[in-house]
Motif scaffolding. Structure first.
Motif, PDB file in Angstrom:
ATOM      1  N   LYS B  40       0.818  -1.206   0.012  1.00 18.33           N
ATOM      2  CA  LYS B  40      -0.008  -0.023   0.003  1.00 18.33           C
ATOM      3  C   LYS B  40       0.976   1.235  -0.018  1.00 18.33           C
ATOM      4  O   LYS B  40       2.132   1.106   0.415  1.00 18.33           O
ATOM      5  N   LYS B  64       4.816   4.036  14.637  1.00 20.38           N
ATOM      6  CA  LYS B  64       3.697   4.099  15.567  1.00 20.38           C
ATOM      7  C   LYS B  64       2.571   3.504  15.200  1.00 20.38           C
ATOM      8  O   LYS B  64       1.514   3.171  15.810  1.00 20.38           O
ATOM      9  N   LEU B  65       2.128   3.524  13.732  1.00 24.80           N
ATOM     10  CA  LEU B  65       0.964   3.251  13.191  1.00 24.80           C
ATOM     11  C   LEU B  65       0.976   2.713  11.890  1.00 24.80           C
ATOM     12  O   LEU B  65       0.203   1.611  11.872  1.00 24.80           O
ATOM     13  N   LEU B  66       1.581   3.406  10.882  1.00 25.29           N
ATOM     14  CA  LEU B  66       1.208   3.049   9.599  1.00 25.29           C
ATOM     15  C   LEU B  66       2.034   1.614   9.100  1.00 25.29           C
ATOM     16  O   LEU B  66       1.201   0.863   8.075  1.00 25.29           O
ATOM     17  N   ALA B  67       2.846   0.930   9.719  1.00 19.89           N
ATOM     18  CA  ALA B  67       3.415  -0.125   9.566  1.00 19.89           C
ATOM     19  C   ALA B  67       3.735  -1.017  10.526  1.00 19.89           C
ATOM     20  O   ALA B  67       3.663  -0.529  11.710  1.00 19.89           O
ATOM     21  N   ASN B  68       3.382  -2.449  10.493  1.00 19.71           N
ATOM     22  CA  ASN B  68       3.360  -3.509  11.720  1.00 19.71           C
ATOM     23  C   ASN B  68       4.464  -3.901  11.414  1.00 19.71           C
ATOM     24  O   ASN B  68       4.713  -4.808  10.329  1.00 19.71           O
ATOM     25  N   VAL B  70       6.005  -6.798  12.357  1.00 21.79           N
ATOM     26  CA  VAL B  70       6.189  -8.061  12.346  1.00 21.79           C
ATOM     27  C   VAL B  70       6.010  -8.524  11.007  1.00 21.79           C
ATOM     28  O   VAL B  70       6.664  -9.640  10.628  1.00 21.79           O
ATOM     29  N   MET B  71       5.180  -7.920  10.223  1.00 26.08           N
ATOM     30  CA  MET B  71       5.125  -8.538   8.605  1.00 26.08           C
ATOM     31  C   MET B  71       5.417  -7.612   7.603  1.00 26.08           C
ATOM     32  O   MET B  71       5.476  -7.906   6.621  1.00 26.08           O
TER      33      MET B  71
END
Lengths: 220, 80
Positions: B40, B64-68, B70-71
């Motif tokens: 995205k 803090k928000l836009l990407a995780n 972990v993956m």
């Protein structure tokens, strides 16, 4: 016995879990809006299923950063029992209270059916009411229930007995068939299946009633 | 300044949507398209006028928000 249910915009299982908790405790839970910052004092907190914030960005991502969640995180870190079901599990992973992430189902389908689960660990407060290796039938209803964590994390989770439930027939591609997971201190459970949907024969099953009865007894 | 943030799944993370797109492309007769991955893009205007400050803010947003982590991986472009 006081319980509280956190309600996010587009939660849709908040009333179901409230009914399940009332059935198990005899008292109505406090319903707490996501925009609040003060959490009522309770013995047990629940994050319900649904599609909080429309699942925008990532399922559970925005809810994890909502004002009330900092209070929930603080309570959980102080040892309060917290359960997250379905979207609640996604929220718990996004807060970091549970490791890993829930991704789009491997088959891309939204999966909505009752599935069999095996109780992998009956030593937790959440599963003490079941025999180890017992089978329960809970419904799943999700698009993003594919549990992912790296191999090292998965090995650690399994080694520490933190897998609470495993799918008998994996519906979503979850790593190692994981359906429910406990945190390292044992007071936080996340699970994709919905025990609150099977709390009466009228709803098609009572395994969920046994689940809530067991956990409420354990935290009382 | 403007920020353009591209978020992609890490290598090795299963991407069923990318696989479905790859299969649909093959069905349309596009041969030889392999390894399709879906990500995205998030674009925004930032009040910062200094590129380093804008990048630092976008980086903080990703963490803090836009990407995780972990993956997902993220890449930030700062545009005038």
């Amino acid at each position: 016995m006081k319980t509280a249910v956190i309600v996010f915009p587009a939660s849709n299982c908040d009333r179901d879990i409230a009914v399940a908790l009332e059935q198990a405790t005899g008292a109505k839970p406090a319903m707490v809006w996501h925009g609040d910052t003060d959490l009522p004092d309770a013995d047990f907190y629940a994050l319900p299923g649904g599609f909080s914030y429309g699942d925008y960005l990532r399922a559970g991502a925005m809810a994890a950063k909502s004002p009330i969640m900092q209070a929930v995180i603080d309570k959980a870190k102080a040892g309060a029992p917290v359960i997250g079901v379905c979207n609640g599990f996604q929220v718990l992973c996004e807060t970091g209270l549970l490791p890993g992430a829930l991704m789009r189902n491997a088959g891309l389908d939204f999966v909505c059916r009752t599935v069999a689960l095996r109780v992998e660990n009956n030593q937790s407060i959440f599963t003490r009411g079941f025999e180890k290796g017992a089978y329960v039938n809970f419904p799943v209803a999700h698009h993003d229930g594919n549990y992912y964590a790296d191999d090292e994390t998965l090995d650690r989770l399994e080694g520490e007995g933190r897998v609470a439930f495993r799918y008998v027939d994996n519906p979503n591609g979850s790593a190692r068939d994981i359906a429910g997971l406990i945190n390292d201190s044992g007071n936080v459970l996340g699970m994709m299946p919905h025990p609150e949907r099977v709390i009466s024969p009228l709803l098609g099953g009572t395994d969920g009633a046994a689940f809530f009865k067991g956990l409420i007894e354990a935290v009382s | 300044m403007r920020a353009k943030i591209t978020i992609t799944l890490k290598n090795g993370v299963l991407d069923p949507q990318g696989a479905a797109i790859e299969s649909a492309l093959a069905g349309l007769g596009f041969e030889g398209a392999e390894g399709v991955r879906q990500g995205k893009v998030i674009e925004m205007k930032l009040a910062e006028t200094d590129e380093a400050a804008a990048r630092a803010k976008a980086e903080d947003m990703c963490k803090k928000l836009l990407a995780n982590p972990v993956m997902e991986n993220y890449a930030i472009e700062i545009l005038a």
